[in-house]
Design a protein around this motif. Sequence first.
Motif, mmCIF file in Angstrom:
data_model
loop_
_atom_site.group_PDB
_atom_site.id
_atom_site.type_symbol
_atom_site.label_atom_id
_atom_site.label_comp_id
_atom_site.label_asym_id
_atom_site.label_seq_id
_atom_site.Cartn_x
_atom_site.Cartn_y
_atom_site.Cartn_z
ATOM 1 N N GLN A 1 0.830 -1.203 0.000
ATOM 2 C CA GLN A 1 0.000 0.000 0.000
ATOM 3 C C GLN A 1 0.870 1.261 0.000
ATOM 4 O OE1 GLN A 1 -3.704 -0.125 0.178
ATOM 5 N NE2 GLN A 1 -3.058 -2.148 -0.524
ATOM 6 N N ASN B 1 -1.020 7.662 2.554
ATOM 7 C CA ASN B 1 -1.203 9.090 2.291
ATOM 8 C C ASN B 1 -1.121 9.938 3.548
ATOM 9 O OD1 ASN B 1 -1.597 8.836 -0.507
ATOM 10 N ND2 ASN B 1 -3.768 8.372 -0.245
ATOM 11 N N GLN C 1 -3.853 3.980 -0.365
ATOM 12 C CA GLN C 1 -4.265 3.760 -1.746
ATOM 13 C C GLN C 1 -3.151 2.971 -2.428
ATOM 14 O OE1 GLN C 1 -3.615 8.068 -3.481
ATOM 15 N NE2 GLN C 1 -2.901 6.556 -4.994
ATOM 16 N N SER D 1 -1.164 2.803 -6.669
ATOM 17 C CA SER D 1 -1.114 3.462 -7.972
ATOM 18 C C SER D 1 -0.404 2.544 -8.947
ATOM 19 C CB SER D 1 -0.403 4.817 -7.871
ATOM 20 O OG SER D 1 0.956 4.662 -7.506
ATOM 21 N N TYR E 1 -4.047 7.263 -9.177
ATOM 22 C CA TYR E 1 -5.038 7.151 -8.111
ATOM 23 C C TYR E 1 -5.837 5.864 -8.289
ATOM 24 C CZ TYR E 1 -4.004 12.148 -8.064
ATOM 25 O OH TYR E 1 -3.356 13.364 -8.036
ATOM 26 N N PRO F 1 -7.815 2.653 -5.915
ATOM 27 C CA PRO F 1 -8.255 2.276 -4.569
ATOM 28 C C PRO F 1 -7.380 1.189 -3.969
ATOM 29 C CG PRO F 1 -10.112 2.352 -6.100
ATOM 30 C CD PRO F 1 -8.862 2.451 -6.922
ATOM 31 N N HIS G 1 -13.162 0.393 3.923
ATOM 32 C CA HIS G 1 -13.187 0.986 2.590
ATOM 33 C C HIS G 1 -14.630 1.051 2.101
ATOM 34 C CE1 HIS G 1 -13.518 -3.200 1.259
ATOM 35 N NE2 HIS G 1 -12.439 -3.468 1.986
ATOM 36 N N ILE H 1 -10.655 6.588 -2.009
ATOM 37 C CA ILE H 1 -9.265 6.895 -1.651
ATOM 38 C C ILE H 1 -9.225 7.969 -0.570
ATOM 39 C CG2 ILE H 1 -7.034 7.706 -2.491
ATOM 40 C CD1 ILE H 1 -7.814 6.734 -5.263
ATOM 41 N N TYR I 1 -7.317 10.634 1.675
ATOM 42 C CA TYR I 1 -6.074 11.394 1.516
ATOM 43 C C TYR I 1 -5.568 11.978 2.825
ATOM 44 C CZ TYR I 1 -6.970 11.142 -3.492
ATOM 45 O OH TYR I 1 -7.193 10.682 -4.779
ATOM 46 N N THR J 1 -11.778 12.013 1.649
ATOM 47 C CA THR J 1 -11.520 11.193 0.468
ATOM 48 C C THR J 1 -11.664 12.051 -0.794
ATOM 49 O OG1 THR J 1 -13.775 10.481 -0.056
ATOM 50 C CG2 THR J 1 -12.633 9.300 1.717
ATOM 51 N N ASP K 1 -13.597 9.309 -7.056
ATOM 52 C CA ASP K 1 -12.268 8.701 -6.918
ATOM 53 C C ASP K 1 -12.282 7.199 -7.193
ATOM 54 O OD1 ASP K 1 -13.643 8.018 -4.636
ATOM 55 O OD2 ASP K 1 -12.183 8.830 -3.221
#
Length: 519
Positions: free
Chosen positions: A231, A234, A251, A253, A259, A261, A279, A289, A291, A304, A435
């Motif tokens: 993971q 953030n 999150q 990537s 971005y 999930p 989640h 997501i 932040y 989020t 998101d």
Amino acid sequence: MSLKSIIIFLSLTCLFIGCTNPKQGINQAENNCPSSPGSPPKFKVKNEGDFFEKLKTLNIEVSKNIITFQTQDYDFVFCNSDNTFITKRGTYQPEEKPAKNYEEAIEELNNPSYKIINWQDKTYQYRVILDPNPFPDFEVESEKVILELITPEAEKPQKHILYTLEQVKKQQAGIQLGVPEVTASVINNNQFYWSVSSEQGEGNGGIATIVNYDPQENSINLIQPSQIAQQQINDLKISNNTDTTFWLATQISGEGNPYLPGMGLISYNTKSKSLKSYHARNSKLVGMIPYKLTIEEDKIWVATGNGICQIKWQEIDQENSWKCWEFKLQAEIPSGGLEVYQSLLSSTSSTTINTDENNKIIEVLWWSPQDYEADKGRYEVVYNTPFSVTLDDKGAMNWKEIYDKEYKVHSWEAMVYWPGKDWLWNGNRFIRPFDGVSLNYFGGGPGGISSWKNPEKQRPEIYAIRGDLDLINLTKNSTNVKYYSGWVEDSLLDPYLTIVPTEKLTNIKPNPLKKFPKD
């Protein structure tokens, strides 16, 4: 004059000229809530990434009776006095100036700036780097990620290995080391905590790490739960009750997809080493997501890319402990009405939305360009009379057919792999948060319910990117859905941004994907 006469006189005076209740005036001053702007701030879209960049909370400021969630363009101000949000133009000022050009960006990677943390009137400096550093010529391969820490009395930094390339490969988190970054800094009980995350995509990766530094003992302890190794963290906040709990906003990537999930909001008990993930598929979290986080007494706030939640963190597993608000874009319907197209590229409109006393505002879901060489595009808007489409070239498979027999479906993923896999079952329909849209920069842009009818086009024929879905039929070879959205010319709407409480759903139904065989 008698006391009774004085009271009557003052009462009559207040009746005619108006009086301010001293207690009321004090309460208003204590509330400290700003006034709502005359009109909601506009939401200008230049590219599809704006839906992420403009809705991503970058900072949370807590002051007396108000909490301000700051994005690059907007402030969402929560007033404790009436439990409501005000949306205003943004006041966010970044601590560090972004690189102006490629040369500045490479120089920052080659020699990252130290960040500082102050404790007991002393300043500590820290940064994370690759070793050896591959920048700027990329002639060497990095083998370790190192934390450099300069204590107040020292001239040279301490160097602490956080993880190695060999460890990353063993965790199947990448085949080379991605650029690391300290994403959060916390002081708790005279201890320092830093969350460290790595760039992901194109084979790059790292191991999600929390660094604990004891300034009194000058000692380092690494916390790297295996469940979250892949993971990206953030943000990090810490609560103290019977035990100490880490709260992580996470999150993932990938290449062309900054971005994606992941595990969402994570609670990690440092004593029992137990971990829970909250989640959008297993909780009331309003987006995919998270932040930024902040803790306010018995509540944790989670911002989020789709909204904001307030949760009583000690009772987080109880549904009534959650209060959430979601972002919505709205626009006035022009007096001439709106021609609605069934898809992004359709050349013929299917119907018209007209305005009347009860129908003046429309919800805007997304914007997409019709090609990447012109600014012209269309807005996807809510349309309550659904369109229907059958995708004869796209059906459903179990995840192991897509990846391999050893693949384990994550709890934040759909039950099966299908064209609507990024939609969430909310008990009535499939919905897709802002998101939850994959930007897919290197693969034709964001997709959804779509097909490549015209291969010569830059975009597929997109029917719905965020419109609600009803699943009519799903097989291994085809998908049939109703979608509650349509497309309108972007020149006809001028969207503005709001934040509203999430609606409580009734008549909850089972997820229809449960009928599809998963093995």
